[in-house]
Design a protein around this motif. Structure first.
Motif, PDB file in Angstrom:
ATOM      1  N   GLU A 291       0.820  -1.228   0.000  1.00  0.00           N
ATOM      2  CA  GLU A 291       0.000   0.000   0.000  1.00  0.00           C
ATOM      3  C   GLU A 291       0.850   1.272   0.000  1.00  0.00           C
ATOM      4  OE1 GLU A 291      -3.070   1.228  -0.514  1.00  0.00           O
ATOM      5  OE2 GLU A 291      -3.342  -0.821  -1.232  1.00  0.00           O
TER       6      GLU A 291
ATOM      7  N   ASP B 145       1.256   6.639  -6.794  1.00  0.00           N
ATOM      8  CA  ASP B 145       0.109   7.508  -7.057  1.00  0.00           C
ATOM      9  C   ASP B 145       0.547   8.979  -7.031  1.00  0.00           C
ATOM     10  OD1 ASP B 145      -2.653   7.439  -7.713  1.00  0.00           O
ATOM     11  OD2 ASP B 145      -3.168   8.152  -5.698  1.00  0.00           O
TER      12      ASP B 145
ATOM     13  N   ARG C   9       2.360   9.784 -10.133  1.00  0.00           N
ATOM     14  CA  ARG C   9       1.385  10.028 -11.207  1.00  0.00           C
ATOM     15  C   ARG C   9       0.835  11.445 -11.108  1.00  0.00           C
ATOM     16  NH1 ARG C   9      -2.467   4.597 -11.769  1.00  0.00           N
ATOM     17  NH2 ARG C   9      -0.816   3.245 -12.563  1.00  0.00           N
TER      18      ARG C   9
ATOM     19  N   ARG D 298      -5.727   1.149 -15.337  1.00  0.00           N
ATOM     20  CA  ARG D 298      -6.545   2.359 -15.462  1.00  0.00           C
ATOM     21  C   ARG D 298      -5.683   3.594 -15.747  1.00  0.00           C
ATOM     22  NH1 ARG D 298     -11.230   0.553 -12.670  1.00  0.00           N
ATOM     23  NH2 ARG D 298      -9.932  -0.765 -11.391  1.00  0.00           N
TER      24      ARG D 298
ATOM     25  N   ARG E  10      -5.357   7.847  -8.110  1.00  0.00           N
ATOM     26  CA  ARG E  10      -6.416   7.273  -7.260  1.00  0.00           C
ATOM     27  C   ARG E  10      -6.855   8.253  -6.175  1.00  0.00           C
ATOM     28  NH1 ARG E  10      -4.715   1.865  -4.380  1.00  0.00           N
ATOM     29  NH2 ARG E  10      -3.059   3.285  -3.803  1.00  0.00           N
ATOM     30  N   SER E  11      -5.882   8.876  -5.512  1.00  0.00           N
ATOM     31  CA  SER E  11      -6.184   9.677  -4.323  1.00  0.00           C
ATOM     32  C   SER E  11      -7.016  10.919  -4.670  1.00  0.00           C
ATOM     33  CB  SER E  11      -4.871  10.098  -3.662  1.00  0.00           C
ATOM     34  OG  SER E  11      -5.022  11.319  -2.979  1.00  0.00           O
TER      35      SER E  11
ATOM     36  N   ARG F 214      -5.938  14.547  -6.503  1.00  0.00           N
ATOM     37  CA  ARG F 214      -6.675  15.086  -7.652  1.00  0.00           C
ATOM     38  C   ARG F 214      -7.127  16.517  -7.348  1.00  0.00           C
ATOM     39  NH1 ARG F 214     -11.235  11.590  -8.186  1.00  0.00           N
ATOM     40  NH2 ARG F 214     -10.425   9.978  -6.823  1.00  0.00           N
TER      41      ARG F 214
ATOM     42  N   GLN G 226      -6.689  14.680 -14.136  1.00  0.00           N
ATOM     43  CA  GLN G 226      -5.920  13.469 -14.412  1.00  0.00           C
ATOM     44  C   GLN G 226      -4.847  13.755 -15.460  1.00  0.00           C
ATOM     45  OE1 GLN G 226      -6.027  10.597 -12.960  1.00  0.00           O
ATOM     46  NE2 GLN G 226      -8.005  10.610 -11.890  1.00  0.00           N
TER      47      GLN G 226
END
Ligand SMILES: NC(=O)c1ccc[n+]([C@@H]2O[C@H](COP(=O)([O-])OP(=O)(O)OC[C@H]3O[C@@H](n4cnc5c(N)ncnc54)[C@H](OP(=O)(O)O)[C@@H]3O)[C@@H](O)[C@H]2O)c1
Ligand SMILES: [Zn+2]
Length: 368
Positions: free
Chosen positions: A32, A39, A42, A61, A65-66, A70, A81
């Protein structure tokens, strides 16, 4: 021509160097905490690229994610994104892949003309040669405003970026798992990496080791010429107990804008400082200039309120080329780290370091 993006490679591998096992389900090589860091990588990127093999094998995808990350992107005026990017020669990509269906963001497919026409409504198809060339892909991404590109695999793509000398950083997570199956995909295939990799960080996230490498930038022939000139300038230094250093500030075509050496003007002056003092900090020529210094610019000094690293950072100088990393004789040297963290490119030419040491054998512990 617009600048190519800064390229960060990210991969997770088993202890024996595999990206996955040979089964059809994806092998978990992460935890995790590691996922959360990827993440964040990204979220810091303008675009994420994977090879067509990874789209087919993992159906990723490729989204941040978070929700918090975002929101941070939106608050900074960036799209929620990153752009998704893939590359294929065959054009064999399933229109139902999550690459196309997940997330409301731009999707770019670099493919030879005609091979992927059925994807035209789902993505922007871009011709970057047959087969697509990574250099042209980076030029096109740069022209689309991509400043930072995260490459998330797979092995074929990582190998090509490294072998072509087009990667700037590598984040490698190593899981304590062995795959032991030669049919499984490896992190790197055949092909040597031409540019040296420098280990910049080692961390532990639970059982996962995270290694961070920077790919050393190559000096040009002109860089070596100007750096030799800076090293020779150290001969002009008055006899002193501190480092004997020379510095040259030059334009991209090699035109010398200013030179300096330690002790010039004031016995406490450093070479970079003496050279910078001859130009206005907002001289527009500095925005494309290179600072050549025989020694790593200092990051802390007793005799002056501002270090040479701070003086360089107060200008727009984008590159620093140096021969010798400052040995920690007087203070802990962090010039390279501070300059890189501020987004300035630092190129080391260790092949010329012996010449600099020779000029500094008066210092304790320095041997030619
Ligand atoms: N552990 C990790 O961090 C990680 C990350 C990603 C993937 N993986 C694993 O890696 C495996 C996939 O790796 P891979 O090496 O097989 O595939 P890959 O690198 O994702 O993709 C290779 C494919 O990309 C296309 N391609 C690559 N370079 C190209 C170029 N210059 N021009 C045009 N097309 C190009 C080709 O597609 P076409 O065949 O369509 O022409 C090629 O077959 C999967 O098992 C996946 O689970 C692991
Ligand atoms: Zn200094």
């Amino acid at each position: 021509m617009t600048a190519r993006p800064h390229v960060v490679l990210s991969a997770a591998q088993s202890l024996d160097g595999y990206l996955d096992d040979a089964s059809s389900t994806r092998l978990l090589l992460s935890n995790e905490d590691d996922f959360a860091e990827v993440d964040r990588l990204r979220a810091e990127s303008d675009a994420i690229l994977v090879g067509a093999g990874t789209v087919r094998a993992d159906n990723p995808r490729l989204l941040v994610r978070s929700a918090e990350l975002r929101r941070e992107r939106l608050a900074a005026g960036r799209p929620e994104q990153p752009i998704k990017v893939t590359v294929t020669t065959s054009g064999k990509l399933d229109p139902a892949s999550r690459f196309f269906t997940a997330g409301d963001t731009t999707k770019l497919v670099y493919a030879p003309p005609m091979v992927a026409d059925e994807l035209r409504d789902l993505a922007t198809l871009v011709d970057a040669g047959t087969p697509p060339e990574l250099g042209r892909i980076l030029d096109d991404l740069g022209a689309r405003g991509v400043r930072r590109l995260l490459v998330e695999g797979g092995g074929a793509v990582h190998t090509q970026f490294l072998a072509a000398g087009l990667a700037d950083e590598l984040r490698l997570a190593i899981a304590p798992i062995t795959v032991g199956d030669p049919r499984a995909p490896r992190f790197l295939g055949t092909g040597a990496v031409p540019r040296p990799l420098r280990l910049s960080e080692v961390r532990q996230l639970g059982d996962v080791a995270v290694l961070h490498y920077r790919v050393a930038a190559e000096p040009s022939a002109l860089d070596v010429l100007r750096l030799r000139q800076a090293i020779a300038l150290a001969d002009e230094c008055p006899p002193s107990s501190t480092f004997r250093v020379g510095a040259v500030i030059a334009a991209p075509d090699g035109t010398v804008l200013a030179t300096g050496h330690s002790g010039e003007g004031d016995p406490r002056n450093h070479a970079e400082e003496a050279a910078l003092a001859k130009l206005s900090p907002d001289d527009p020529r500095l925005a494309t200039a290179t600072m050549y210094s025989s020694l790593e610019p200092c990051s802390a000094r007793a005799s002056h309120p501002r270090s040479c690293t701070q003086l360089i950072l107060a200008t727009a100088i984008p590159r620093v080329v140096m021969a010798w990393r400052e040995p920690s004789l007087f203070v802990e040297a962090e010039g390279v780290e501070q300059l890189t963290a501020a987004g300035r490119q630092v190129i080391e030419v260790p092949a010329l370091a012996a010449d600099v040491r020779r000029a500094n054998t008066h210092l304790p512990g320095v041997r030619p």
